[in-house]
Design a protein around this motif. Structure first.
Motif, PDB file in Angstrom:
ATOM      1  N   ALA A 105     -11.277   5.043 -12.607  1.00  0.00           N
ATOM      2  CA  ALA A 105     -12.599   4.995 -13.238  1.00  0.00           C
ATOM      3  C   ALA A 105     -13.714   5.261 -12.232  1.00  0.00           C
ATOM      4  CB  ALA A 105     -12.799   3.636 -13.904  1.00  0.00           C
ATOM      5  N   VAL A 106     -13.593   4.687 -11.032  1.00  0.00           N
ATOM      6  CA  VAL A 106     -14.665   4.830 -10.044  1.00  0.00           C
ATOM      7  C   VAL A 106     -14.768   6.254  -9.522  1.00  0.00           C
ATOM      8  CG1 VAL A 106     -15.577   3.952  -7.862  1.00  0.00           C
ATOM      9  CG2 VAL A 106     -14.351   2.415  -9.391  1.00  0.00           C
ATOM     10  N   THR A 107     -13.639   6.957  -9.433  1.00  0.00           N
ATOM     11  CA  THR A 107     -13.650   8.324  -8.898  1.00  0.00           C
ATOM     12  C   THR A 107     -14.012   9.371  -9.943  1.00  0.00           C
ATOM     13  OG1 THR A 107     -11.265   8.493  -9.313  1.00  0.00           O
ATOM     14  CG2 THR A 107     -11.951   7.818  -7.109  1.00  0.00           C
ATOM     15  N   LYS A 108     -14.184   8.956 -11.190  1.00  0.00           N
ATOM     16  CA  LYS A 108     -14.496   9.910 -12.260  1.00  0.00           C
ATOM     17  C   LYS A 108     -15.790  10.661 -11.954  1.00  0.00           C
ATOM     18  CE  LYS A 108     -15.244  10.251 -17.255  1.00  0.00           C
ATOM     19  NZ  LYS A 108     -15.351   9.495 -18.545  1.00  0.00           N
ATOM     20  N   GLY A 109     -15.707  11.976 -12.028  1.00  0.00           N
ATOM     21  CA  GLY A 109     -16.877  12.813 -11.779  1.00  0.00           C
ATOM     22  C   GLY A 109     -17.131  13.138 -10.320  1.00  0.00           C
ATOM     23  N   HIS A 110     -16.271  12.654  -9.427  1.00  0.00           N
ATOM     24  CA  HIS A 110     -16.479  12.861  -7.993  1.00  0.00           C
ATOM     25  C   HIS A 110     -15.284  13.531  -7.323  1.00  0.00           C
ATOM     26  CE1 HIS A 110     -19.999  10.250  -8.329  1.00  0.00           C
ATOM     27  NE2 HIS A 110     -19.228   9.335  -8.901  1.00  0.00           N
ATOM     28  N   VAL A 111     -14.363  14.057  -8.101  1.00  0.00           N
ATOM     29  CA  VAL A 111     -13.119  14.570  -7.529  1.00  0.00           C
ATOM     30  C   VAL A 111     -13.374  15.694  -6.528  1.00  0.00           C
ATOM     31  CG1 VAL A 111     -10.925  15.708  -8.028  1.00  0.00           C
ATOM     32  CG2 VAL A 111     -11.744  13.874  -9.509  1.00  0.00           C
ATOM     33  N   GLY A 112     -14.228  16.638  -6.889  1.00  0.00           N
ATOM     34  CA  GLY A 112     -14.490  17.768  -6.001  1.00  0.00           C
ATOM     35  C   GLY A 112     -15.080  17.340  -4.675  1.00  0.00           C
ATOM     36  N   ALA A 113     -16.091  16.470  -4.717  1.00  0.00           N
ATOM     37  CA  ALA A 113     -16.725  15.998  -3.483  1.00  0.00           C
ATOM     38  C   ALA A 113     -15.762  15.149  -2.664  1.00  0.00           C
ATOM     39  CB  ALA A 113     -17.979  15.195  -3.819  1.00  0.00           C
ATOM     40  N   LEU A 114     -14.979  14.315  -3.337  1.00  0.00           N
ATOM     41  CA  LEU A 114     -14.000  13.490  -2.619  1.00  0.00           C
ATOM     42  C   LEU A 114     -12.958  14.358  -1.927  1.00  0.00           C
ATOM     43  CD1 LEU A 114     -13.408  10.631  -5.223  1.00  0.00           C
ATOM     44  CD2 LEU A 114     -14.447  10.393  -2.959  1.00  0.00           C
ATOM     45  N   LEU A 115     -12.466  15.351  -2.647  1.00  0.00           N
ATOM     46  CA  LEU A 115     -11.470  16.240  -2.060  1.00  0.00           C
ATOM     47  C   LEU A 115     -12.044  16.959  -0.846  1.00  0.00           C
ATOM     48  CD1 LEU A 115      -8.675  17.533  -2.158  1.00  0.00           C
ATOM     49  CD2 LEU A 115      -9.585  19.231  -3.767  1.00  0.00           C
TER      50      LEU A 115
END
Length: 305
Positions: A200-210
Protein backbone atom coordinates in the motif's frame (compact mmCIF):
# COMPACT_ATOMS: atom_id res chain seq x y z
CA UNK A 1 3.79 12.01 -8.43
CA UNK A 2 6.62 10.91 -6.11
CA UNK A 3 7.29 13.02 -3.03
CA UNK A 4 10.99 12.21 -2.86
CA UNK A 5 14.09 12.56 -4.98
CA UNK A 6 15.24 9.19 -6.27
CA UNK A 7 18.79 10.45 -6.79
CA UNK A 8 19.02 11.93 -3.28
CA UNK A 9 17.68 8.71 -1.76
CA UNK A 10 20.18 6.62 -3.73
CA UNK A 11 23.08 8.56 -2.18
CA UNK A 12 21.84 8.48 1.42
CA UNK A 13 24.27 5.64 2.21
CA UNK A 14 27.22 7.93 1.51
CA UNK A 15 25.72 10.54 3.83
CA UNK A 16 25.38 7.98 6.60
CA UNK A 17 29.02 6.93 6.16
CA UNK A 18 30.09 10.57 6.42
CA UNK A 19 27.93 11.25 9.50
CA UNK A 20 28.76 8.03 11.37
CA UNK A 21 32.41 7.16 10.65
CA UNK A 22 32.96 5.50 14.04
CA UNK A 23 29.86 3.37 13.60
CA UNK A 24 31.08 2.27 10.17
CA UNK A 25 34.51 1.46 11.63
CA UNK A 26 32.96 -0.67 14.39
CA UNK A 27 30.72 -2.50 11.91
CA UNK A 28 33.66 -3.12 9.56
CA UNK A 29 35.84 -4.49 12.37
CA UNK A 30 33.09 -6.79 13.62
CA UNK A 31 32.29 -7.98 10.10
CA UNK A 32 35.95 -8.74 9.46
CA UNK A 33 36.28 -10.79 12.64
CA UNK A 34 32.99 -12.57 11.94
CA UNK A 35 34.01 -13.30 8.34
CA UNK A 36 37.30 -14.81 9.46
CA UNK A 37 35.56 -16.90 12.11
CA UNK A 38 32.95 -18.22 9.68
CA UNK A 39 35.60 -18.97 7.04
CA UNK A 40 37.62 -20.89 9.61
CA UNK A 41 34.54 -22.84 10.71
CA UNK A 42 33.62 -23.59 7.08
CA UNK A 43 37.09 -24.93 6.32
CA UNK A 44 37.09 -27.02 9.49
CA UNK A 45 33.64 -28.49 8.76
CA UNK A 46 33.92 -29.15 5.03
CA UNK A 47 36.95 -27.51 3.46
CA UNK A 48 38.06 -30.44 1.26
CA UNK A 49 34.48 -31.25 0.21
CA UNK A 50 33.83 -27.62 -0.72
CA UNK A 51 37.03 -27.47 -2.77
CA UNK A 52 36.06 -30.70 -4.53
CA UNK A 53 32.59 -29.35 -5.29
CA UNK A 54 34.04 -26.14 -6.77
CA UNK A 55 36.40 -28.19 -8.94
CA UNK A 56 33.54 -30.39 -10.16
CA UNK A 57 31.43 -27.33 -10.99
CA UNK A 58 34.29 -25.75 -12.95
CA UNK A 59 34.96 -28.88 -15.00
CA UNK A 60 31.32 -29.26 -16.13
CA UNK A 61 31.80 -32.98 -16.71
CA UNK A 62 30.51 -34.41 -13.43
CA UNK A 63 27.39 -36.57 -13.60
CA UNK A 64 24.16 -35.40 -11.91
CA UNK A 65 24.47 -38.30 -9.49
CA UNK A 66 27.95 -37.17 -8.42
CA UNK A 67 26.79 -33.59 -8.00
CA UNK A 68 23.79 -34.63 -5.90
CA UNK A 69 25.99 -36.86 -3.74
CA UNK A 70 28.39 -33.98 -3.17
CA UNK A 71 25.51 -31.61 -2.32
CA UNK A 72 24.30 -34.17 0.19
CA UNK A 73 27.69 -34.15 1.87
CA UNK A 74 27.61 -30.36 1.95
CA UNK A 75 24.04 -30.18 3.32
CA UNK A 76 25.12 -29.52 6.96
CA UNK A 77 27.37 -26.69 5.81
CA UNK A 78 24.56 -25.23 3.69
CA UNK A 79 22.20 -25.35 6.67
CA UNK A 80 24.72 -23.55 8.87
CA UNK A 81 25.32 -20.99 6.12
CA UNK A 82 21.58 -20.35 5.75
CA UNK A 83 21.11 -19.76 9.48
CA UNK A 84 24.20 -17.54 9.60
CA UNK A 85 23.04 -15.46 6.63
CA UNK A 86 19.57 -15.02 8.14
CA UNK A 87 21.02 -13.92 11.47
CA UNK A 88 23.55 -11.58 9.87
CA UNK A 89 21.06 -9.85 7.58
CA UNK A 90 18.52 -9.57 10.41
CA UNK A 91 21.02 -7.73 12.60
CA UNK A 92 22.34 -5.55 9.77
CA UNK A 93 18.89 -4.61 8.44
CA UNK A 94 17.76 -3.70 11.95
CA UNK A 95 20.91 -1.59 12.36
CA UNK A 96 20.37 0.21 9.05
CA UNK A 97 16.73 0.87 9.92
CA UNK A 98 17.78 2.09 13.36
CA UNK A 99 20.40 4.51 12.07
CA UNK A 100 17.85 5.98 9.63
CA UNK A 101 14.61 5.88 11.61
CA UNK A 102 15.96 6.21 15.17
CA UNK A 103 19.26 8.10 14.84
CA UNK A 104 19.26 9.01 18.56
CA UNK A 105 19.66 5.31 19.53
CA UNK A 106 23.36 5.27 18.72
CA UNK A 107 24.65 3.28 21.68
CA UNK A 108 26.54 0.08 20.82
CA UNK A 109 26.99 1.41 17.27
CA UNK A 110 23.26 0.85 16.58
CA UNK A 111 23.76 -2.91 16.93
CA UNK A 112 21.39 -5.00 19.05
CA UNK A 113 20.27 -8.57 19.59
CA UNK A 114 16.61 -8.36 20.50
CA UNK A 115 13.03 -8.30 19.32
CA UNK A 116 13.72 -5.91 16.44
CA UNK A 117 16.24 -8.38 15.02
CA UNK A 118 13.86 -11.32 15.49
CA UNK A 119 11.14 -9.43 13.66
CA UNK A 120 13.58 -8.67 10.84
CA UNK A 121 14.29 -12.40 10.58
CA UNK A 122 10.56 -13.04 10.36
CA UNK A 123 9.95 -10.46 7.66
CA UNK A 124 12.95 -11.71 5.69
CA UNK A 125 11.61 -15.26 5.73
CA UNK A 126 8.06 -14.23 4.78
CA UNK A 127 9.17 -11.82 2.04
CA UNK A 128 11.47 -14.37 0.44
CA UNK A 129 8.84 -17.11 0.64
CA UNK A 130 6.36 -14.78 -1.06
CA UNK A 131 8.86 -13.89 -3.79
CA UNK A 132 9.64 -17.59 -4.24
CA UNK A 133 5.94 -18.37 -4.57
CA UNK A 134 5.46 -15.62 -7.17
CA UNK A 135 8.46 -16.95 -9.06
CA UNK A 136 7.20 -20.53 -9.12
CA UNK A 137 3.73 -19.49 -10.30
CA UNK A 138 5.19 -17.23 -13.00
CA UNK A 139 7.59 -19.93 -14.22
CA UNK A 140 4.76 -22.49 -14.28
CA UNK A 141 2.60 -20.21 -16.43
CA UNK A 142 5.60 -19.46 -18.62
CA UNK A 143 6.32 -23.17 -19.12
CA UNK A 144 2.70 -23.90 -20.06
CA UNK A 145 2.57 -21.04 -22.58
CA UNK A 146 5.93 -22.09 -24.01
CA UNK A 147 4.72 -25.64 -24.47
CA UNK A 148 1.54 -24.45 -26.18
CA UNK A 149 3.53 -22.14 -28.45
CA UNK A 150 5.96 -24.89 -29.49
CA UNK A 151 3.10 -27.31 -30.14
CA UNK A 152 1.16 -24.76 -32.19
CA UNK A 153 3.84 -22.99 -34.19
CA UNK A 154 7.10 -24.87 -33.79
CA UNK A 155 10.48 -23.55 -32.76
CA UNK A 156 10.10 -19.99 -34.06
CA UNK A 157 6.93 -19.30 -32.08
CA UNK A 158 8.41 -21.08 -29.09
CA UNK A 159 11.51 -18.87 -29.25
CA UNK A 160 9.46 -15.69 -29.31
CA UNK A 161 7.28 -16.85 -26.42
CA UNK A 162 10.40 -17.93 -24.54
CA UNK A 163 12.03 -14.51 -24.89
CA UNK A 164 8.86 -12.59 -24.03
CA UNK A 165 8.14 -14.94 -21.13
CA UNK A 166 11.64 -14.57 -19.71
CA UNK A 167 11.38 -10.78 -19.79
CA UNK A 168 7.88 -10.92 -18.28
CA UNK A 169 9.00 -13.14 -15.39
CA UNK A 170 12.00 -10.90 -14.70
CA UNK A 171 9.82 -7.76 -14.73
CA UNK A 172 7.24 -9.39 -12.45
CA UNK A 173 9.92 -10.36 -9.93
CA UNK A 174 11.43 -6.87 -9.95
CA UNK A 175 7.98 -5.26 -9.60
CA UNK A 176 7.08 -7.53 -6.68
CA UNK A 177 10.42 -6.91 -4.96
CA UNK A 178 9.96 -3.14 -5.25
CA UNK A 179 6.40 -3.31 -3.87
CA UNK A 180 7.69 -5.33 -0.88
CA UNK A 181 10.81 -3.21 -0.34
CA UNK A 182 9.37 -1.29 2.63
CA UNK A 183 8.54 -4.47 4.57
CA UNK A 184 11.73 -4.29 6.64
CA UNK A 185 11.34 -0.59 7.48
CA UNK A 186 7.62 -0.92 8.30
CA UNK A 187 8.31 -3.92 10.53
CA UNK A 188 11.01 -1.99 12.37
CA UNK A 189 8.93 1.19 12.70
CA UNK A 190 5.69 -0.47 13.84
CA UNK A 191 7.13 -3.30 15.94
CA UNK A 192 5.01 -5.83 14.04
CA UNK A 193 6.06 -8.22 11.29
CA UNK A 194 4.49 -6.59 8.23
CA UNK A 195 4.83 -7.63 4.62
CA UNK A 196 1.74 -6.61 2.70
CA UNK A 197 1.58 -3.14 4.27
CA UNK A 198 4.50 -2.27 2.01
CA UNK A 199 2.28 -2.88 -1.00
CA UNK A 200 0.00 0.00 0.00
CA UNK A 201 2.76 2.47 0.90
CA UNK A 202 4.67 1.92 -2.35
CA UNK A 203 1.57 2.43 -4.51
CA UNK A 204 2.21 5.09 -7.13
CA UNK A 205 5.95 5.23 -6.46
CA UNK A 206 7.23 2.12 -8.23
CA UNK A 207 9.09 3.96 -10.99
CA UNK A 208 10.87 6.36 -8.64
CA UNK A 209 11.66 3.58 -6.17
CA UNK A 210 13.10 1.39 -8.90
CA UNK A 211 15.26 4.27 -10.10
CA UNK A 212 16.56 4.92 -6.59
CA UNK A 213 17.32 1.26 -5.95
CA UNK A 214 19.03 0.75 -9.30
CA UNK A 215 21.19 3.83 -8.79
CA UNK A 216 22.08 2.64 -5.28
CA UNK A 217 23.09 -0.77 -6.62
CA UNK A 218 25.25 0.87 -9.29
CA UNK A 219 26.92 3.00 -6.61
CA UNK A 220 27.46 -0.10 -4.50
CA UNK A 221 29.10 -1.91 -7.41
CA UNK A 222 31.35 1.07 -8.10
CA UNK A 223 32.45 1.22 -4.46
CA UNK A 224 33.07 -2.54 -4.49
CA UNK A 225 35.21 -2.31 -7.62
CA UNK A 226 37.18 0.65 -6.29
CA UNK A 227 37.98 -1.11 -3.02
CA UNK A 228 38.83 -4.35 -4.82
CA UNK A 229 41.26 -2.38 -6.99
CA UNK A 230 42.96 -1.18 -3.81
CA UNK A 231 42.92 -4.73 -2.42
CA UNK A 232 44.51 -6.04 -5.62
CA UNK A 233 47.23 -3.39 -5.47
CA UNK A 234 48.02 -4.12 -1.81
CA UNK A 235 47.82 -7.86 -2.48
CA UNK A 236 50.26 -7.58 -5.37
CA UNK A 237 52.73 -5.76 -3.12
CA UNK A 238 52.37 -8.35 -0.37
CA UNK A 239 52.53 -11.30 -2.78
CA UNK A 240 55.48 -9.88 -4.68
CA UNK A 241 53.70 -9.37 -7.99
CA UNK A 242 50.47 -9.82 -9.93
CA UNK A 243 51.17 -13.54 -10.32
CA UNK A 244 50.50 -14.03 -6.63
CA UNK A 245 46.90 -12.77 -6.82
CA UNK A 246 45.42 -16.12 -7.85
CA UNK A 247 43.43 -16.51 -4.63
CA UNK A 248 42.11 -12.96 -4.46
CA UNK A 249 38.71 -13.55 -6.05
CA UNK A 250 38.47 -17.33 -5.62
CA UNK A 251 40.02 -18.20 -2.26
CA UNK A 252 41.23 -21.75 -1.72
CA UNK A 253 39.17 -23.13 1.17
CA UNK A 254 40.56 -26.65 1.11
CA UNK A 255 42.61 -25.95 4.25
CA UNK A 256 43.46 -23.16 6.68
CA UNK A 257 47.00 -22.95 5.27
CA UNK A 258 45.70 -22.49 1.73
CA UNK A 259 43.16 -19.88 2.81
CA UNK A 260 45.28 -17.72 5.12
CA UNK A 261 47.92 -16.71 2.60
CA UNK A 262 49.27 -13.13 2.55
CA UNK A 263 46.79 -12.28 -0.21
CA UNK A 264 44.02 -14.02 1.72
CA UNK A 265 44.75 -11.95 4.82
CA UNK A 266 44.68 -8.73 2.78
CA UNK A 267 41.36 -9.77 1.28
CA UNK A 268 39.93 -10.57 4.73
CA UNK A 269 41.03 -7.21 6.15
CA UNK A 270 39.04 -5.35 3.49
CA UNK A 271 36.09 -7.78 3.40
CA UNK A 272 34.39 -6.23 6.40
CA UNK A 273 34.68 -2.69 5.02
CA UNK A 274 33.30 -3.76 1.63
CA UNK A 275 30.37 -5.53 3.25
CA UNK A 276 29.45 -2.60 5.49
CA UNK A 277 29.72 0.05 2.77
CA UNK A 278 27.69 -1.91 0.23
CA UNK A 279 25.08 -2.75 2.87
CA UNK A 280 24.60 0.90 3.81
CA UNK A 281 24.56 2.09 0.19
CA UNK A 282 22.10 -0.53 -1.06
CA UNK A 283 19.75 -0.94 1.91
CA UNK A 284 19.50 2.58 3.38
CA UNK A 285 17.36 4.13 0.57
CA UNK A 286 14.27 2.06 1.46
CA UNK A 287 13.86 3.21 5.10
CA UNK A 288 14.83 6.75 4.10
CA UNK A 289 12.14 6.94 1.42
CA UNK A 290 9.61 5.28 3.74
CA UNK A 291 10.33 7.93 6.37
CA UNK A 292 9.82 10.70 3.81
CA UNK A 293 6.53 9.27 2.54
CA UNK A 294 5.16 8.71 6.05
CA UNK A 295 6.04 12.29 7.00
CA UNK A 296 3.98 13.58 4.08
CA UNK A 297 6.87 14.13 1.69
CA UNK A 298 8.94 16.40 3.93
CA UNK A 299 12.63 15.62 3.97
CA UNK A 300 13.70 14.44 7.45
CA UNK A 301 16.20 16.54 9.32
CA UNK A 302 19.72 15.11 9.27
CA UNK A 303 20.82 13.82 12.64
CA UNK A 304 24.23 12.41 13.43
CA UNK A 305 25.48 10.88 16.65
Amino acid sequence: MSKFSASDAAFVGFRLVREHPRTVAVWAALMTVLSLAISTLTIKLAGPQLAEFMAMSAENNASPQEMMAMLGRLAPLMAVSLVYSLALYSVMLAAVNRIVLRPDEGRSAYLRLGRDELRQAGVLILSNLLLLGVYFVAVLIYAVLLGIGIAAGGGAIGGIIGLVGFVAVACLMIYTAVRLSFASAITFATGKVSVFESWAVTKGHVGALLGAYLLAVVMGVIVYLLIMTIVAAVGAIVAGGIGGLGGLFEPDMSSLEAFFTPVGIVRAVFAGLISVLTTLIIFSPAPTIYQILKSGGAEPVDASV
